[in-house]
Design a protein around this motif. Structure first.
Motif, short mmCIF file in Angstrom:
data_model
loop_
_atom_site.label_atom_id
_atom_site.label_comp_id
_atom_site.label_asym_id
_atom_site.label_seq_id
_atom_site.Cartn_x
_atom_site.Cartn_y
_atom_site.Cartn_z
N TRP A 260 0.76 -1.23 0.03
CA TRP A 260 -0.18 0.08 0.02
C TRP A 260 0.87 1.23 -0.06
O TRP A 260 1.92 1.23 0.70
N ARG A 261 0.59 2.26 -0.87
CA ARG A 261 1.44 3.49 -0.72
C ARG A 261 1.41 4.45 0.47
O ARG A 261 0.22 4.44 0.98
N ARG A 262 2.44 4.62 1.16
CA ARG A 262 2.72 5.41 2.31
C ARG A 262 1.91 6.79 2.12
O ARG A 262 2.04 7.38 0.98
N PRO B 124 -2.09 0.22 -6.02
CA PRO B 124 -2.30 -0.74 -5.08
C PRO B 124 -3.62 -1.45 -5.17
O PRO B 124 -4.57 -1.08 -5.84
N GLN C 133 -1.29 7.31 1.69
CA GLN C 133 -2.54 6.99 1.05
C GLN C 133 -3.44 6.35 1.94
O GLN C 133 -3.55 5.40 2.57
#
Length: 296
Positions: free
Chosen positions: A46-48, A209, A50
């Protein structure tokens, strides 16, 4: 030696205790309790930064008197208050119980589910009971069930080995939904699935993601690292949980994925305890729940 009088006192006390437990398991926990279970996760894929709040509901098993359309509507109204950016439905809207006073037509439970609202929409997969309770779909080996159609008719996105990119352009993500892994009954205790994980993943065309919806958690060992979070239902947390012992779990992995947050090799799975009952109208040590997941 225990006296006859003492023996019958103990017997009577045991009977009262058993009746009390039966009353709780059949009348209190499945009907009067509703937990909200929160998880906060930062999956590796998962994108930090987000942020996303997921509200997940599973296993309604609509029927009278245990899960009528009115109770589904009340649960949905409460779910709307939990601040979800997206609402995800994890299957089994139809009931497989024999101990019922009546059925709930698909159009009625779907109308109750249509009350669900979230900025990024309501997205769903179907479960094994949605397939098993559709005699025509079983007989003719149809590609979808009356449950699929009922959900679509009220504007809920239904995923059958399909992926869709959603969210704002600066923070997109994918919802990937598998068709059921136990869809067709092919004999006593034998099922054939319609899930196709490779085909579903092949529809993902960028590095945003991925959140995977799969009714049964048994797919999790095959889920690629590319998936940030897998969400499942199906097991009802065992439905009967005796201080950590779950005697009946509908999974080839036994209790490995019976409930809650699981992490394997950096991959995350959350298995909801669900809302309704299967086979028998009993819950003990596994109350109905709505799951809230904050990804960040």
């Amino acid at each position: 030696m225990i006296s006859r009088r003492t023996f019958f006192k103990l017997l009577a006390g045991s009977a009262v205790g058993l009746l009390s437990l039966a009353g709780y398991a059949g009348g209190v926990e499945p009907l009067l309790r509703l937990n909200t279970t929160h998880y906060t996760l930062t999956p590796r894929a998962w994108r930090r930064g987000q942020k996303l709040r997921i509200v997940a509901l599973a296993d309604f098993h609509a029927c009278e008197p245990w899960m009528p359309a009115s109770r589904i509507a009340e649960i949905c109204d409460y779910a709307n208050t939990l601040g979800g950016d997206i609402i995800l439905l994890l299957g089994d809207y139809m009931s497989g119980m024999k101990v019922v006073t009546g059925t709930v037509p698909p159009k009625d439970w779907a109308a109750s589910l249509s009350r669900l609202k979230a900025p990024l929409g309501v997205h769903a997969v179907c479960g094994n009971h949605d397939w098993w309770q559709d005699a025509e779909a079983q007989l003719q080996r149809l590609p979808e069930t009356v449950a699929h159609r009922a959900l679509r008719d009220v504007g809920i996105e239904v995923y059958s080995n399909r992926a869709a990119r959603i969210g704002p352009e600066d923070a997109p993500f994918w919802i990937a939904g598998l068709e059921d892994q136990w869809a067709y009954l092919t004999g006593r205790h034998r099922m054939t699935g319609l899930d196709n994980l490779p085909q579903t993943m092949a529809q993902i065309t960028d590095d945003a993601p991925v959140i995977l919806l799969a009714h049964e958690p048994d797919i999790f060992p095959s889920v690629p690292d590319r998936v940030a979070l897998t969400l499942s239902g199906h097991t009802h947390g065992g439905q009967v949980n005796l201080f950590g012992w779950t005697p009946v779990v509908p999974s080839r992995y036994g209790s490995r994925y019976v409930y809650g947050l699981k992490e394997e090799g950096g991959r995350h799975l959350v298995v909801s305890g669900g809302l309704g009952c299967s086979i028998a109208p009993i819950r003990f040590g596994s109350p109905p729940e709505i799951v809230v997941i904050d990804l960040a």
